[in-house]
Design a protein around this motif. Structure first.
Motif, mmCIF file in Angstrom:
data_model
loop_
_atom_site.group_PDB
_atom_site.id
_atom_site.type_symbol
_atom_site.label_atom_id
_atom_site.label_comp_id
_atom_site.label_asym_id
_atom_site.label_seq_id
_atom_site.Cartn_x
_atom_site.Cartn_y
_atom_site.Cartn_z
ATOM 1 N N SER A 137 0.838 -1.195 0.000
ATOM 2 C CA SER A 137 0.000 0.000 0.000
ATOM 3 C C SER A 137 0.875 1.248 0.000
ATOM 4 N N VAL A 164 -2.140 -2.203 -10.661
ATOM 5 C CA VAL A 164 -2.611 -1.435 -9.509
ATOM 6 C C VAL A 164 -4.082 -1.767 -9.272
ATOM 7 N N THR A 167 -6.561 3.029 -6.518
ATOM 8 C CA THR A 167 -5.802 4.278 -6.477
ATOM 9 C C THR A 167 -6.755 5.457 -6.604
ATOM 10 N N ARG A 171 -4.731 6.484 -13.851
ATOM 11 C CA ARG A 171 -4.005 5.310 -14.333
ATOM 12 C C ARG A 171 -3.357 5.608 -15.680
ATOM 13 N N VAL A 177 0.650 4.958 -12.072
ATOM 14 C CA VAL A 177 -0.342 5.932 -11.613
ATOM 15 C C VAL A 177 0.286 7.320 -11.637
ATOM 16 N N TRP A 179 -0.308 11.474 -10.525
ATOM 17 C CA TRP A 179 -1.039 12.494 -9.793
ATOM 18 C C TRP A 179 -0.558 13.870 -10.260
ATOM 19 N N ARG A 190 -2.965 7.702 -2.862
ATOM 20 C CA ARG A 190 -3.272 6.350 -2.383
ATOM 21 C C ARG A 190 -3.177 5.363 -3.549
ATOM 22 N N ALA A 191 -2.627 4.182 -3.253
ATOM 23 C CA ALA A 191 -2.567 3.114 -4.253
ATOM 24 C C ALA A 191 -2.342 1.788 -3.536
ATOM 25 N N GLU A 192 -2.885 0.732 -4.108
ATOM 26 C CA GLU A 192 -2.692 -0.621 -3.593
ATOM 27 C C GLU A 192 -2.357 -1.550 -4.757
#
Length: 257
Positions: A137, A164, A167, A171, A177, A179, A190-192
């Motif tokens: 994470s 991913v 998020t 993408r 990812v 931002w 946030r990303a997992e």
């Protein structure tokens, strides 16, 4: 003599302008912008890549539009602990000047030392990588409240070794990812992503090697036992070793033939 009304007026105390530096528990500081008395535009670009072995590589750019011919823009410095893994170069592109830091093969823990790239904090970029089994994470916080709202270009991108799952960023393909962070605001990242724990893979690989060696030793021992079960006369020709015959012999003994 009448006292001056101005002299008798109370002098209002000026509000303190202490730098706003937030210390967050378990948060890894990525880097702080170096932009003292910034009037012009600001460019901050951070590009990171995470490998399947939880190693981090990438580049950080900190630059601004120069105010005069002697203005070199924000200057990053190499943290002493990362001298062998971080390289600083000048940056001059699209009318922006400053510096850029290239780093390679950092552990999640070493990423925290990138905060030493600058001592002055115009904004705060922070990251927190956590692993729970196969789940990695990313949690980040970016404070750009003191960055000029117009003409600033602040971007953060990260590429993972697997797709991913979740998020709040944009993408760029399955694994990357992006931002684009607005100046004058506080943003979160946030990303997992799920991929195998490198420590688990190392253990599994070692177990496989040990298992393979054990099977090889057992096969050699079985072959020697098979060849020596009925020794031929001293002058008789030695038969060649046949693995297929050996395993047929073993199978017949297990079946009681």
């Amino acid at each position: 003599m009448q006292p001056s009304p101005v002299a008798d007026m109370p002098i209002a105390s000026r509000p303190s302008r202490a730098p706003r530096v937030r210390r967050l528990a378990s948060v890894i500081a990525l880097f702080a912008l170096l932009a003292p008395a910034l009037v012009g535009c600001l460019r901050v670009q951070a590009s990171l890549g995470v490998s399947s072995n939880d190693r981090v590589s990438g580049r950080i750019v900190a630059a601004s539009v120069p105010t005069n011919s002697n203005d070199k823009g924000p200057q990053l410095t190499t943290p002493e602990q990362l001298a062998a893994k971080v390289r600083i170069e000048n940056y001059n592109q699209d009318g922006y000047v400053g510096s850029q830091a290239f780093f390679d093969d950092l552990s999640f823990g070493e990423v925290s030392q990138l905060g030493g790239l600058s001592d002055q904090t115009q904004g705060m970029f922070s990251l927190n990588f956590t692993r729970s089994g196969d789940l990695v994470s990313l949690a980040g916080r970016v404070d750009l409240q003191s960055v000029p709202p117009h003409g600033s270009d602040v971007q953060f991108s990260i590429a993972f070794p697997a797709r991913v799952a979740k998020t709040n960023g944009t993408r760029e393909g399955d694994n990357t990812v992006l931002w684009k962070l607005p100046a004058g605001e506080v943003s979160t990242l946030r990303a997992e992503v799920k991929y195998a724990d490198p420590n688990t893979r190392s253990f599994a690989g070692w177990a496989g090697i040990v298992g393979g060696i054990t099977l090889a030793v057992a096969a050699v021992a079985a072959g020697m036992a098979y060849r020596n079960r009925n020794l031929p006369p001293p002058n008789a020709p030695r038969p060649s070793f046949s693995p297929s015959e050996m395993w047929r012999e073993v199978a017949s003994r297990r079946l009681g033939r």
